[in-house]
Design a protein around this motif. Structure first.
Motif, PDB file in Angstrom:
ATOM      1  N   VAL A  38     -49.756  12.107 -25.010  1.00  0.00           N
ATOM      2  CA  VAL A  38     -49.509  10.725 -23.972  1.00  0.00           C
ATOM      3  C   VAL A  38     -48.064  10.264 -24.071  1.00  0.00           C
ATOM      4  N   THR A  39     -47.858   9.467 -22.983  1.00  0.00           N
ATOM      5  CA  THR A  39     -46.538   8.989 -22.668  1.00  0.00           C
ATOM      6  C   THR A  39     -46.506   7.653 -23.609  1.00  0.00           C
ATOM      7  N   PRO A  40     -45.260   7.317 -23.965  1.00  0.00           N
ATOM      8  CA  PRO A  40     -45.218   5.804 -24.805  1.00  0.00           C
ATOM      9  C   PRO A  40     -45.837   5.039 -24.194  1.00  0.00           C
ATOM     10  N   SER A  41     -45.891   4.708 -22.862  1.00  0.00           N
ATOM     11  CA  SER A  41     -46.445   3.682 -22.297  1.00  0.00           C
ATOM     12  C   SER A  41     -48.066   3.750 -22.293  1.00  0.00           C
ATOM     13  N   CYS A  43     -49.557   5.259 -24.685  1.00  0.00           N
ATOM     14  CA  CYS A  43     -50.025   4.938 -26.130  1.00  0.00           C
ATOM     15  C   CYS A  43     -49.926   3.519 -26.209  1.00  0.00           C
ATOM     16  N   ARG A  44     -49.035   2.694 -25.750  1.00  0.00           N
ATOM     17  CA  ARG A  44     -48.963   1.107 -25.928  1.00  0.00           C
ATOM     18  C   ARG A  44     -50.244   0.537 -25.124  1.00  0.00           C
ATOM     19  N   GLN A  45     -50.611   1.072 -23.991  1.00  0.00           N
ATOM     20  CA  GLN A  45     -51.722   0.787 -23.051  1.00  0.00           C
ATOM     21  C   GLN A  45     -52.872   0.944 -23.740  1.00  0.00           C
ATOM     22  N   GLY A  46     -52.927   1.873 -24.612  1.00  0.00           N
ATOM     23  CA  GLY A  46     -54.217   2.178 -25.265  1.00  0.00           C
ATOM     24  C   GLY A  46     -54.549   1.423 -26.732  1.00  0.00           C
ATOM     25  N   GLY A  47     -53.273   0.330 -26.865  1.00  0.00           N
ATOM     26  CA  GLY A  47     -53.360  -0.512 -28.216  1.00  0.00           C
ATOM     27  C   GLY A  47     -52.638  -0.241 -29.125  1.00  0.00           C
ATOM     28  N   GLY A  48     -51.691   1.338 -29.106  1.00  0.00           N
ATOM     29  CA  GLY A  48     -51.356   1.809 -30.109  1.00  0.00           C
ATOM     30  C   GLY A  48     -49.732   1.631 -30.180  1.00  0.00           C
ATOM     31  N   MET A  49     -48.891   2.274 -30.924  1.00  0.00           N
ATOM     32  CA  MET A  49     -47.563   2.066 -31.083  1.00  0.00           C
ATOM     33  C   MET A  49     -46.784   3.393 -31.222  1.00  0.00           C
ATOM     34  N   HIS A  64     -55.548   6.132 -28.364  1.00  0.00           N
ATOM     35  CA  HIS A  64     -54.718   7.370 -28.423  1.00  0.00           C
ATOM     36  C   HIS A  64     -54.246   7.643 -29.922  1.00  0.00           C
ATOM     37  N   ASP A  65     -54.829   7.159 -30.776  1.00  0.00           N
ATOM     38  CA  ASP A  65     -54.442   7.300 -32.480  1.00  0.00           C
ATOM     39  C   ASP A  65     -54.325   8.912 -32.585  1.00  0.00           C
ATOM     40  N   GLY A  66     -53.270   9.145 -33.214  1.00  0.00           N
ATOM     41  CA  GLY A  66     -53.092  10.714 -33.521  1.00  0.00           C
ATOM     42  C   GLY A  66     -52.506  11.445 -32.445  1.00  0.00           C
ATOM     43  N   GLU A  67     -52.723  11.214 -31.365  1.00  0.00           N
ATOM     44  CA  GLU A  67     -52.074  12.081 -30.183  1.00  0.00           C
ATOM     45  C   GLU A  67     -50.531  12.116 -30.136  1.00  0.00           C
ATOM     46  N   THR A  68     -50.108  13.209 -29.729  1.00  0.00           N
ATOM     47  CA  THR A  68     -48.704  13.484 -29.790  1.00  0.00           C
ATOM     48  C   THR A  68     -47.899  12.466 -28.576  1.00  0.00           C
ATOM     49  N   VAL A  69     -46.771  11.670 -28.702  1.00  0.00           N
ATOM     50  CA  VAL A  69     -46.315  11.053 -27.880  1.00  0.00           C
ATOM     51  C   VAL A  69     -45.053  12.042 -27.424  1.00  0.00           C
ATOM     52  N   ASP A  70     -45.056  12.184 -25.936  1.00  0.00           N
ATOM     53  CA  ASP A  70     -43.994  12.889 -25.246  1.00  0.00           C
ATOM     54  C   ASP A  70     -43.055  11.988 -24.751  1.00  0.00           C
TER      55      ASP A  70
END
Length: 70
Positions: A38-41, A43-49, A64-70
């Motif tokens: 996922v993109t950083p945004s 990740c944030r929109q899904g409630g993660g960091m 998106h917990d545990g998914e790779t951030v690109d």
């Protein structure tokens, strides 16, 4: 004679339905096993960091917990 044909048709339908469910379960399991990114945004929109300073750049928390951030 007619009853035999109806019974055979019913058994064939049940067997094909069972194969369809098995195929769907296999496809779902394969999709879950594949890591996604996922993109950083996203990740944030899904409630993660985004934890880009950790190995693998994971998204921490949220949907998106545990998914790779690109």
């Amino acid at each position: 004679m007619r009853i035999r044909r109806l019974l055979a048709a019913g058994i064939a339908t049940a067997a094909l339905a069972g194969l369809g469910l098995t195929g769907a379960a296999t496809a779902t399991a394969a999709a879950q096993g594949a890591p996604s990114s996922v993109t950083p945004s996203e990740c944030r929109q899904g409630g993660g960091m985004p934890a880009i300073n950790e190995p693998g750049n994971p998204c921490k928390g949220g949907t998106h917990d545990g998914e790779t951030v690109d």
